[in-house]
Structures are given as structure tokens and as C-alpha cells.
Write a protein that holds these residues in place. Sequence first.
Motif, PDB file in Angstrom:
ATOM      1  N   ASP A  50       8.428   0.260   4.831  1.00  0.00           N
ATOM      2  CA  ASP A  50       9.872   0.197   3.999  1.00  0.00           C
ATOM      3  C   ASP A  50      10.222  -1.052   3.292  1.00  0.00           C
ATOM      4  O   ASP A  50      10.804  -0.969   2.618  1.00  0.00           O
ATOM      5  N   GLN A  51       9.266  -2.104   3.632  1.00  0.00           N
ATOM      6  CA  GLN A  51       9.274  -3.273   2.800  1.00  0.00           C
ATOM      7  C   GLN A  51       8.640  -3.259   1.615  1.00  0.00           C
ATOM      8  O   GLN A  51       8.432  -4.320   0.963  1.00  0.00           O
ATOM      9  N   GLY A  52       7.936  -2.278   1.280  1.00  0.00           N
ATOM     10  CA  GLY A  52       7.136  -2.269  -0.005  1.00  0.00           C
ATOM     11  C   GLY A  52       5.467  -2.925   0.521  1.00  0.00           C
ATOM     12  O   GLY A  52       4.586  -2.819  -0.698  1.00  0.00           O
ATOM     13  N   ASP A  53       5.054  -3.008   1.536  1.00  0.00           N
ATOM     14  CA  ASP A  53       3.904  -3.635   1.575  1.00  0.00           C
ATOM     15  C   ASP A  53       2.944  -2.682   1.587  1.00  0.00           C
ATOM     16  O   ASP A  53       2.921  -1.429   1.945  1.00  0.00           O
ATOM     17  N   ASP A  54       1.828  -2.931   0.847  1.00  0.00           N
ATOM     18  CA  ASP A  54       0.540  -1.889   0.728  1.00  0.00           C
ATOM     19  C   ASP A  54      -0.073  -1.856   1.888  1.00  0.00           C
ATOM     20  O   ASP A  54      -0.537  -2.754   2.464  1.00  0.00           O
ATOM     21  N   LEU A  55      -0.144  -0.548   2.526  1.00  0.00           N
ATOM     22  CA  LEU A  55      -0.822  -0.632   3.888  1.00  0.00           C
ATOM     23  C   LEU A  55      -2.138   0.387   3.695  1.00  0.00           C
ATOM     24  O   LEU A  55      -2.755   0.459   4.901  1.00  0.00           O
ATOM     25  N   GLY A  56      -2.508   0.500   2.668  1.00  0.00           N
ATOM     26  CA  GLY A  56      -3.750   1.186   2.204  1.00  0.00           C
ATOM     27  C   GLY A  56      -3.554   2.487   1.604  1.00  0.00           C
ATOM     28  O   GLY A  56      -2.626   2.667   0.812  1.00  0.00           O
ATOM     29  N   LYS A  57      -4.615   3.266   1.891  1.00  0.00           N
ATOM     30  CA  LYS A  57      -4.521   4.785   1.264  1.00  0.00           C
ATOM     31  C   LYS A  57      -4.876   5.725   2.074  1.00  0.00           C
ATOM     32  O   LYS A  57      -5.715   5.440   3.193  1.00  0.00           O
ATOM     33  N   ILE A  58      -4.652   7.205   1.668  1.00  0.00           N
ATOM     34  CA  ILE A  58      -5.106   8.285   2.623  1.00  0.00           C
ATOM     35  C   ILE A  58      -6.603   8.681   2.458  1.00  0.00           C
ATOM     36  O   ILE A  58      -6.883   8.762   1.331  1.00  0.00           O
TER      37      ILE A  58
END
Length: 170
Positions: A50-58
Motif C-alpha cells: 500500500d505504500q508503493g514499496d516494490d515487493l517483487g514479482k509473480i
Amino acid sequence: MSTRTNPSSITAARAVGGASIVGAERHNGDGPGPQVMDAATLKGDSVVNDQGDDLGKIEAIMLDVTTGRIAYAVLSFGGFLGMGNKLFAIPWSALTLDTDQKCFILNVAKERLDNAPGFDKDHWPSMADAAWATNLHTYYSARPYWDDSLRSSEDRRTSAGSDARDPDAY
């Protein structure tokens, strides 16, 4: 990433065990998506919080073959140039597809993901293990896709939701 979607605007899709969908492009009449999509088109999609932090990819979408439901998305996070990435099974219902930003939203802080139960590409967990699956859904505060109350929701687009005895039911 720009503006995040207000969590209160997330659709009711999560109530029936699926990923929620947000965004102005939910249905434009052209093509099958976003309610029905080829899983291959989602591989490689970005995941942010929700903060726009990149968490990775599927990396993959895991299907529970016996129920016909999507069980998990496999998220790749960390590492450099694909090396040393840690993989995470994310309950499908914990994700929200943002059609405006063309990404998934996972409502979890980056630090929490760092500490989440994960695995590497050569040592996958037994995703059919009930204890593992329950703990995972609890960690992400996600409703388990196998929850019996989900079976009561009828969807006439699928054979599971149809009543073959009543041809006039449609």
C-alpha cells in the motif's frame, strides 16, 4: 509507483476466495480480463504494498487441482539479477489486482515480508500440507481458499456452481 488504491474500495471478490480487483479498467468490454485471465499473462507482474514499496514479482500461480481454485501466487523477492531470490507462497486472496497500475497489491510491510516463511527454487514446501497452508494463510491474514463457507457461493459460470439437474436454472 504513484497513488495507491484506497483499501476500502476493494471489490467483494475477496469474500468469495479470489483476488480483489481495483481500477478504472475493471471491464472495458474488450477481451477476457480482468475477471477471467490467462495465468501466463500475470507471470512477471510486479507486486507492491500500500505504500508503493516494490515487493517483487509473480513467478508462478499455483492451482489446487482437486478444487479448481487458485491456491497461491509464488512471489520472488530480493536477490540481484535473479540470483539469491527468496520465494514466497502468497495466498491468492491476499492479493489485489490493480488494473490502473498494472500490478498486484499485497497489504504487508516490506519488513514483514522479509520475515515471512519462504523457500528457494530448489526446496519448495509441500503446499498440500494442511498445517503449512493454515499457518501461511494466518500469517497473511487471508481467508483460506478451501474454507467450507466458500463452497456455498454459487457461480453459474463454472460447473462447480451449476446444477446439472435443472436445465432452466440458467
